[in-house]
Write a protein that holds these residues in place. Structure first.
Motif, PDB file in Angstrom:
ATOM      1  N   GLU A  66      55.309 -43.646 101.060  1.00  0.00           N
ATOM      2  CA  GLU A  66      56.208 -44.449 102.057  1.00  0.00           C
ATOM      3  C   GLU A  66      57.465 -43.648 102.363  1.00  0.00           C
ATOM      4  O   GLU A  66      58.543 -44.150 102.882  1.00  0.00           O
ATOM      5  N   ILE A  67      57.550 -42.172 102.048  1.00  0.00           N
ATOM      6  CA  ILE A  67      58.359 -41.447 102.592  1.00  0.00           C
ATOM      7  C   ILE A  67      58.525 -41.127 104.065  1.00  0.00           C
ATOM      8  O   ILE A  67      57.543 -40.951 104.739  1.00  0.00           O
ATOM      9  N   THR A  68      59.786 -41.452 104.562  1.00  0.00           N
ATOM     10  CA  THR A  68      59.852 -41.316 106.055  1.00  0.00           C
ATOM     11  C   THR A  68      60.843 -40.155 106.462  1.00  0.00           C
ATOM     12  O   THR A  68      60.878 -39.641 107.611  1.00  0.00           O
ATOM     13  N   GLN A  69      61.517 -39.758 105.451  1.00  0.00           N
ATOM     14  CA  GLN A  69      62.325 -38.463 105.848  1.00  0.00           C
ATOM     15  C   GLN A  69      62.493 -37.767 104.496  1.00  0.00           C
ATOM     16  O   GLN A  69      62.517 -37.840 103.445  1.00  0.00           O
ATOM     17  N   VAL A  70      62.466 -36.167 104.962  1.00  0.00           N
ATOM     18  CA  VAL A  70      62.355 -35.225 103.772  1.00  0.00           C
ATOM     19  C   VAL A  70      63.504 -34.141 104.037  1.00  0.00           C
ATOM     20  O   VAL A  70      63.761 -33.822 105.181  1.00  0.00           O
ATOM     21  N   LEU A  71      64.406 -33.956 103.198  1.00  0.00           N
ATOM     22  CA  LEU A  71      65.341 -32.676 103.283  1.00  0.00           C
ATOM     23  C   LEU A  71      64.754 -31.625 102.250  1.00  0.00           C
ATOM     24  O   LEU A  71      64.597 -31.905 101.189  1.00  0.00           O
ATOM     25  N   GLU A  72      64.718 -30.391 103.011  1.00  0.00           N
ATOM     26  CA  GLU A  72      64.432 -29.249 101.999  1.00  0.00           C
ATOM     27  C   GLU A  72      65.955 -28.633 101.537  1.00  0.00           C
ATOM     28  O   GLU A  72      66.552 -28.222 102.593  1.00  0.00           O
ATOM     29  N   VAL A  73      66.138 -28.726 100.530  1.00  0.00           N
ATOM     30  CA  VAL A  73      67.286 -28.219  99.583  1.00  0.00           C
ATOM     31  C   VAL A  73      67.264 -27.065  99.276  1.00  0.00           C
ATOM     32  O   VAL A  73      66.533 -26.883  98.098  1.00  0.00           O
ATOM     33  N   GLY A  74      67.809 -25.933  99.841  1.00  0.00           N
ATOM     34  CA  GLY A  74      67.806 -24.684  99.346  1.00  0.00           C
ATOM     35  C   GLY A  74      67.580 -23.785 100.703  1.00  0.00           C
ATOM     36  O   GLY A  74      67.577 -24.059 101.546  1.00  0.00           O
ATOM     37  N   PRO A  75      67.574 -22.558 100.290  1.00  0.00           N
ATOM     38  CA  PRO A  75      67.460 -21.357 101.437  1.00  0.00           C
ATOM     39  C   PRO A  75      66.324 -21.320 102.065  1.00  0.00           C
ATOM     40  O   PRO A  75      65.249 -21.690 101.362  1.00  0.00           O
ATOM     41  N   GLY A  76      66.184 -20.904 103.270  1.00  0.00           N
ATOM     42  CA  GLY A  76      64.840 -20.815 104.097  1.00  0.00           C
ATOM     43  C   GLY A  76      64.455 -22.141 104.449  1.00  0.00           C
ATOM     44  O   GLY A  76      65.118 -23.319 104.513  1.00  0.00           O
ATOM     45  N   LYS A  77      63.379 -21.983 105.228  1.00  0.00           N
ATOM     46  CA  LYS A  77      62.667 -23.363 105.933  1.00  0.00           C
ATOM     47  C   LYS A  77      61.325 -23.365 105.811  1.00  0.00           C
ATOM     48  O   LYS A  77      60.770 -23.974 106.642  1.00  0.00           O
ATOM     49  N   VAL A  78      60.601 -22.671 104.695  1.00  0.00           N
ATOM     50  CA  VAL A  78      59.219 -22.490 104.826  1.00  0.00           C
ATOM     51  C   VAL A  78      58.738 -23.853 104.561  1.00  0.00           C
ATOM     52  O   VAL A  78      57.761 -24.384 105.096  1.00  0.00           O
ATOM     53  N   LEU A  79      59.119 -24.638 103.493  1.00  0.00           N
ATOM     54  CA  LEU A  79      58.704 -25.783 103.261  1.00  0.00           C
ATOM     55  C   LEU A  79      58.749 -26.976 104.429  1.00  0.00           C
ATOM     56  O   LEU A  79      57.923 -27.633 104.713  1.00  0.00           O
ATOM     57  N   ALA A  80      59.822 -26.894 104.999  1.00  0.00           N
ATOM     58  CA  ALA A  80      60.256 -27.625 106.238  1.00  0.00           C
ATOM     59  C   ALA A  80      59.018 -27.476 107.346  1.00  0.00           C
ATOM     60  O   ALA A  80      58.566 -28.387 107.964  1.00  0.00           O
ATOM     61  N   GLY A  81      58.780 -26.087 107.285  1.00  0.00           N
ATOM     62  CA  GLY A  81      57.744 -25.944 108.528  1.00  0.00           C
ATOM     63  C   GLY A  81      56.396 -26.164 108.237  1.00  0.00           C
ATOM     64  O   GLY A  81      55.604 -26.676 109.006  1.00  0.00           O
ATOM     65  N   LEU A  82      56.098 -26.110 106.902  1.00  0.00           N
ATOM     66  CA  LEU A  82      54.719 -26.620 106.394  1.00  0.00           C
ATOM     67  C   LEU A  82      54.792 -28.137 106.663  1.00  0.00           C
ATOM     68  O   LEU A  82      53.591 -28.622 106.957  1.00  0.00           O
ATOM     69  N   LEU A  83      55.749 -28.803 106.135  1.00  0.00           N
ATOM     70  CA  LEU A  83      55.533 -30.448 106.360  1.00  0.00           C
ATOM     71  C   LEU A  83      55.762 -30.873 107.710  1.00  0.00           C
ATOM     72  O   LEU A  83      55.059 -31.717 107.908  1.00  0.00           O
ATOM     73  N   LYS A  84      56.251 -30.102 108.776  1.00  0.00           N
ATOM     74  CA  LYS A  84      56.276 -30.642 110.108  1.00  0.00           C
ATOM     75  C   LYS A  84      54.972 -30.763 110.585  1.00  0.00           C
ATOM     76  O   LYS A  84      54.552 -31.371 111.349  1.00  0.00           O
ATOM     77  N   ARG A  85      54.096 -29.542 110.167  1.00  0.00           N
ATOM     78  CA  ARG A  85      52.743 -29.204 110.615  1.00  0.00           C
ATOM     79  C   ARG A  85      51.637 -30.338 110.031  1.00  0.00           C
ATOM     80  O   ARG A  85      50.808 -30.797 110.524  1.00  0.00           O
ATOM     81  N   ALA A  86      51.864 -30.662 108.824  1.00  0.00           N
ATOM     82  CA  ALA A  86      50.967 -31.377 107.737  1.00  0.00           C
ATOM     83  C   ALA A  86      51.441 -32.958 107.960  1.00  0.00           C
ATOM     84  O   ALA A  86      50.347 -33.902 107.999  1.00  0.00           O
ATOM     85  N   CYS A  87      52.721 -33.486 108.220  1.00  0.00           N
ATOM     86  CA  CYS A  87      53.058 -34.811 107.995  1.00  0.00           C
ATOM     87  C   CYS A  87      53.930 -35.024 109.526  1.00  0.00           C
ATOM     88  O   CYS A  87      55.367 -35.114 109.261  1.00  0.00           O
ATOM     89  N   SER A  88      53.444 -34.936 110.792  1.00  0.00           N
ATOM     90  CA  SER A  88      54.135 -34.986 111.705  1.00  0.00           C
ATOM     91  C   SER A  88      55.113 -36.382 112.000  1.00  0.00           C
ATOM     92  O   SER A  88      56.042 -36.226 112.612  1.00  0.00           O
ATOM     93  N   GLU A  89      54.521 -37.323 111.154  1.00  0.00           N
ATOM     94  CA  GLU A  89      55.357 -38.622 111.249  1.00  0.00           C
ATOM     95  C   GLU A  89      56.596 -38.606 110.399  1.00  0.00           C
ATOM     96  O   GLU A  89      57.376 -39.482 110.732  1.00  0.00           O
ATOM     97  N   ILE A  90      56.938 -37.622 109.616  1.00  0.00           N
ATOM     98  CA  ILE A  90      58.152 -37.602 108.692  1.00  0.00           C
ATOM     99  C   ILE A  90      59.043 -36.949 109.445  1.00  0.00           C
ATOM    100  O   ILE A  90      58.971 -35.822 110.064  1.00  0.00           O
ATOM    101  N   GLU A  91      60.169 -37.298 109.372  1.00  0.00           N
ATOM    102  CA  GLU A  91      61.476 -36.458 109.915  1.00  0.00           C
ATOM    103  C   GLU A  91      61.964 -35.460 108.989  1.00  0.00           C
ATOM    104  O   GLU A  91      62.120 -35.728 107.656  1.00  0.00           O
ATOM    105  N   VAL A  92      62.050 -34.288 109.264  1.00  0.00           N
ATOM    106  CA  VAL A  92      62.216 -33.110 108.335  1.00  0.00           C
ATOM    107  C   VAL A  92      63.731 -32.711 108.585  1.00  0.00           C
ATOM    108  O   VAL A  92      64.005 -32.263 109.906  1.00  0.00           O
ATOM    109  N   GLY A  93      64.459 -32.179 107.513  1.00  0.00           N
ATOM    110  CA  GLY A  93      65.774 -31.634 107.626  1.00  0.00           C
ATOM    111  C   GLY A  93      65.850 -30.510 106.756  1.00  0.00           C
ATOM    112  O   GLY A  93      65.277 -30.504 105.721  1.00  0.00           O
TER     113      GLY A  93
END
Length: 290
Positions: free
Chosen positions: A255-282
């Motif tokens: 039931e996660i609706t928001q994810v924060l990638e904490v640290g340098p880069g944006k790799v995990l955020a990019g993967l998440l946006k493609r895999a779980c488009s319903e989740i808000e990513v920052g």
């Protein structure tokens, strides 16, 4: 609304990371404490040469220190988190965020991990982009000496093993791109068994407490708060596969609706946006992002 924090691992480091954090007294103290433990300055490495920073020996402690400071800044600002997870090295930051161990315990573990992994030799790792998964799975099953090291997404993986086995797999599996990683050893494969055995001695002695929030581990993407289970999973991480694709798919189930990638880069955020488009990513990479 439920939030998860995710922490990137080796490969996401950038020259200059962490420099702006010195504007906060807490971060200044943390960098000094880190230098005492490591015997070298994280800030100097982060602001120095890209090749030097890219060496496993330095990359891993630098990422852990910078990510731990960002964690404490988030908490100081009253940010709540419901679940944490990290990619490979990032799992140590996740465990720190869940208060499984203190900063020094985590850094001592990361220091030893980075030393053992940088000493590993004779292996090869290759990232594959856009491939036939069934063809890949058949090849891994039929070629001894090669494993799926990082299952990052449906169309992005890293294979690891002996150079001969990795090359054989690459010749058998068609992919859009195959990129050899700049590492000395076959990380996240059985070839790391000797390093994992040496590491376990320090890990066994380390004090772990039950997590304040559930943690999804690399080798087992089911949530746990048990200190015993989380330590056991971590002990398998050096030789086990990073099951990131499954971790991402587990987030909506939790039931996660928001994810924060904490640290340098944006790799995990990019993967998440493609895999779980319903989740808000920052992303939280620097003081500016606060």
């Amino acid at each position: 609304m439920k939030t998860a924090w995710v922490f990137p691992g080796q490969g996401s480091q950038t020259v200059g990371m962490g420099a702006d954090l010195t504007a906060t007294p807490m971060a200044k103290d943390r960098f000094i404490e880190a230098e005492t433990i490591l015997g070298w300055s994280v800030l100097d490495k982060c602001q120095g040469d890209e090749t030097e920073l890219g060496k496993t020996l330095y990359t891993q402690p630098c990422l852990y220190v910078v990510e731990s400071i960002l964690i404490d800044l988030l908490k100081d600002k009253g940010q709540r988190v419901d679940l944490v997870t990290g990619h490979s090295l990032g799992e140590y930051s996740a465990l720190y965020a869940a208060e499984v161990f203190d900063f020094a315990t985590g850094l001592n573990l990361v220091k030893r991990r980075s030393e053992l992994m940088s000493e590993a030799a004779g292996g090869k790792m290759v990232a594959l982009m856009k491939f036939d998964r069934s063809q890949l799975e058949e090849a891994i099953a039929s070629i001894p000496g090669v494993v799926l090291a990082n299952d990052n997404s449906e169309q992005q993986v890293v294979i690891s093993g002996t150079p001969e086995a990795v090359d054989q797999l690459c010749s058998q599996v068609k992919s859009k791109r195959a990129i050899a990683l700049k590492v000395s050893g076959a990380f996240h494969s059985p070839l790391m068994a000797e390093a994992a055995t040496k590491f376990k001695q320090l890990l066994d002695e380390a004090k772990f407490t039950d997590a304040k929030v559930p943690v999804l581990s690399n080798v087992d993407p089911t949530p746990s708060t048990s200190a015993t289970i989380l330590k056991e999973r971590l002990s398998k991480q050096m030789t086990g596969s990073v099951r990131w694709r499954e971790i991402m798919l587990a987030l909506p189930q939790q039931e996660i609706t928001q994810v924060l990638e904490v640290g340098p880069g944006k790799v995990l955020a990019g993967l998440l946006k493609r895999a779980c488009s319903e989740i808000e990513v920052g992303n939280i990479r620097s003081l500016e992002d606060f």
